[in-house]
Design an enzyme around this catalytic site. Structure first.
Site, short mmCIF file in Angstrom:
data_model
loop_
_atom_site.label_atom_id
_atom_site.label_comp_id
_atom_site.label_asym_id
_atom_site.label_seq_id
_atom_site.Cartn_x
_atom_site.Cartn_y
_atom_site.Cartn_z
N ASP A 53 0.87 -1.19 0.00
CA ASP A 53 0.00 0.00 0.00
C ASP A 53 0.90 1.23 0.00
O ASP A 53 2.10 1.15 0.27
CB ASP A 53 -0.93 0.02 1.22
CG ASP A 53 -1.86 1.25 1.21
OD1 ASP A 53 -2.45 1.54 0.15
OD2 ASP A 53 -1.98 1.94 2.24
N SER A 54 0.28 2.38 -0.25
CA SER A 54 1.04 3.64 -0.26
C SER A 54 1.47 4.03 1.15
O SER A 54 2.28 4.95 1.30
CB SER A 54 0.16 4.75 -0.82
OG SER A 54 -0.96 4.94 0.02
N CYS A 71 -4.58 -1.69 -1.82
CA CYS A 71 -4.74 -0.28 -2.20
C CYS A 71 -5.64 -0.24 -3.43
O CYS A 71 -5.31 -0.87 -4.45
CB CYS A 71 -3.35 0.28 -2.53
SG CYS A 71 -3.37 1.94 -3.19
N GLU A 111 -2.62 8.84 8.03
CA GLU A 111 -1.15 8.76 8.07
C GLU A 111 -0.58 9.52 9.27
O GLU A 111 0.51 9.21 9.75
CB GLU A 111 -0.54 9.31 6.77
CG GLU A 111 -0.73 8.41 5.56
CD GLU A 111 0.06 7.11 5.61
OE1 GLU A 111 1.17 7.11 6.17
OE2 GLU A 111 -0.45 6.08 5.12
N CYS A 123 -11.06 3.21 -0.39
CA CYS A 123 -9.60 3.39 -0.22
C CYS A 123 -9.26 2.69 1.09
O CYS A 123 -10.01 2.81 2.08
CB CYS A 123 -9.29 4.88 -0.14
SG CYS A 123 -7.63 5.27 0.49
N HIS A 129 -7.26 3.22 3.36
CA HIS A 129 -7.05 4.06 4.56
C HIS A 129 -8.36 4.35 5.30
O HIS A 129 -8.36 4.53 6.51
CB HIS A 129 -6.43 5.42 4.18
CG HIS A 129 -4.96 5.38 3.89
ND1 HIS A 129 -4.44 4.83 2.75
CD2 HIS A 129 -3.90 5.83 4.62
CE1 HIS A 129 -3.12 4.95 2.76
NE2 HIS A 129 -2.77 5.55 3.89
N1 DGL Z 1 -4.77 3.40 0.36
C1 DGL Z 1 -4.82 3.75 -1.00
C2 DGL Z 1 -6.10 3.31 -1.70
O1 DGL Z 1 -6.70 2.35 -1.27
C3 DGL Z 1 -4.28 5.04 -1.50
C4 DGL Z 1 -4.22 6.24 -0.65
C5 DGL Z 1 -3.25 7.22 -1.28
O2 DGL Z 1 -2.07 6.97 -1.17
O3 DGL Z 1 -3.71 8.19 -1.91
O4 DGL Z 1 -6.50 3.85 -2.69
#
Ligand code: DGL
Length: 255
Positions: free
Chosen positions: A6-7, A69, A147, A179, A181
């Site tokens: 993931d990011s 992600c 984050e 997403c 997150h």
């Molecule tokens: N967690 C990521 C997603 O599911 C990306 C969040 C990001 O880095 O912009 O899309």
């Protein structure tokens, strides 16, 4: 071993579901914090980056890769499947389950800009929600808040009110957390939004898919979180995001 990408820390919302179903399987998770957010980058950049991270996980012994992600899945999973001989599981906004649940024929999709602007998202909507009103909203502040380990409070509530305003005004009754997150903000979303609103996230479905692929069990399973960002930061976030998770964080140096 399952490799995950993931990011940043968002995909830990998926990791905790996978670990709950597969406690005897080792996991190596890359939090690509140095590159976060993915959601404002181009699809080409994400394809190149996730390809480099996948290669690294395979070298470290990954037999299954979970792209935890939505943005990276929508931008890159086809290219990754064509490039590497291991199974991949990706995640997409849960348009299908949301369409099955709505009573107002109106759903809201909270996701990143990258996820929402691609053809794959349009296909998802035309496959499952063609006759519904679909209100979309990029939520960059949600990623920043998670984050930073800020999961509740005034900043979170005002971001929720801002991002859900249009879908609430359109009478959406099911909102998709598109997403990885965003599930960390579920408690705040539940208290801020009216009671009848249903929230969809796909973390547990991803875990069930991973379990079906029967990754190797081991007598001494371990969870490693490899970060391309600050080790100190991820060490301080972990107890907040995934309390009790027996994970060890390590730095990952990438060019
Ligand atoms: N967690 C990521 C997603 O599911 C990306 C969040 C990001 O880095 O912009 O899309």
């Amino acid at each position: 071993m399952i490799g995950m990408i993931d990011s940043g820390v968002g995909g830990l919302s998926v990791l905790r579901e996978i670990h709950a179903l597969l406690p005897d399987t080792s996991i190596q998770y890359i939090a690509d914090t140095a590159w976060c957010p993915y959601g404002v980058r181009s699809a080409e950049e994400i394809r190149d980056r996730t390809s480099a991270l996948t290669e690294l996980l395979i070298k470290r012994g990954a037999e299954l890769i979970v792209i935890a992600c939505n943005s990276a899945t929508l931008a890159a999973i086809e290219a990754l499947r064509a490039q590497f001989p291991v199974p991949f599981i990706g995640m997409e906004p849960g348009v299908k389950p949301a369409a099955a649940l709505t009573k107002t024929d109106t759903i809201g999709v909270l996701a990143t800009e990258l996820s929402l602007k691609g053809d794959k998202f349009l296909h998802l909507v035309s496959a499952h929600a063609r006759d519904l009103r679909v209100i979309t909203q990029p939520c960059p502040k949600f990623v920043e808040l998670v984050e930073a380990g800020t999961l509740e409070g005034e900043l979170v509530e005002s971001a929720i009110t801002e991002y859900t305003h249009d879908m609430m005004a359109a009478s959406a009754d099911v909102l998709i957390l598109g997403c990885s997150h965003y599930p960390f903000l579920r408690p705040a979303l539940e208290t801020t939004l009216p009671d009848h609103i249903q929230l969809i996230d796909t973390g547990s479905a991803i875990a069930r898919r991973a379990a079906k692929l029967k990754p190797q069990k081991t007598t001494s399973p371990s969870i490693s979180i490899l970060t391309t960002g600050s080790l100190e930061k991820i060490n301080s976030l972990l107890p907040k995001l995934t309390p009790g998770l027996p994970a060890e964080c390590q730095p990952l140096f990438m060019s």
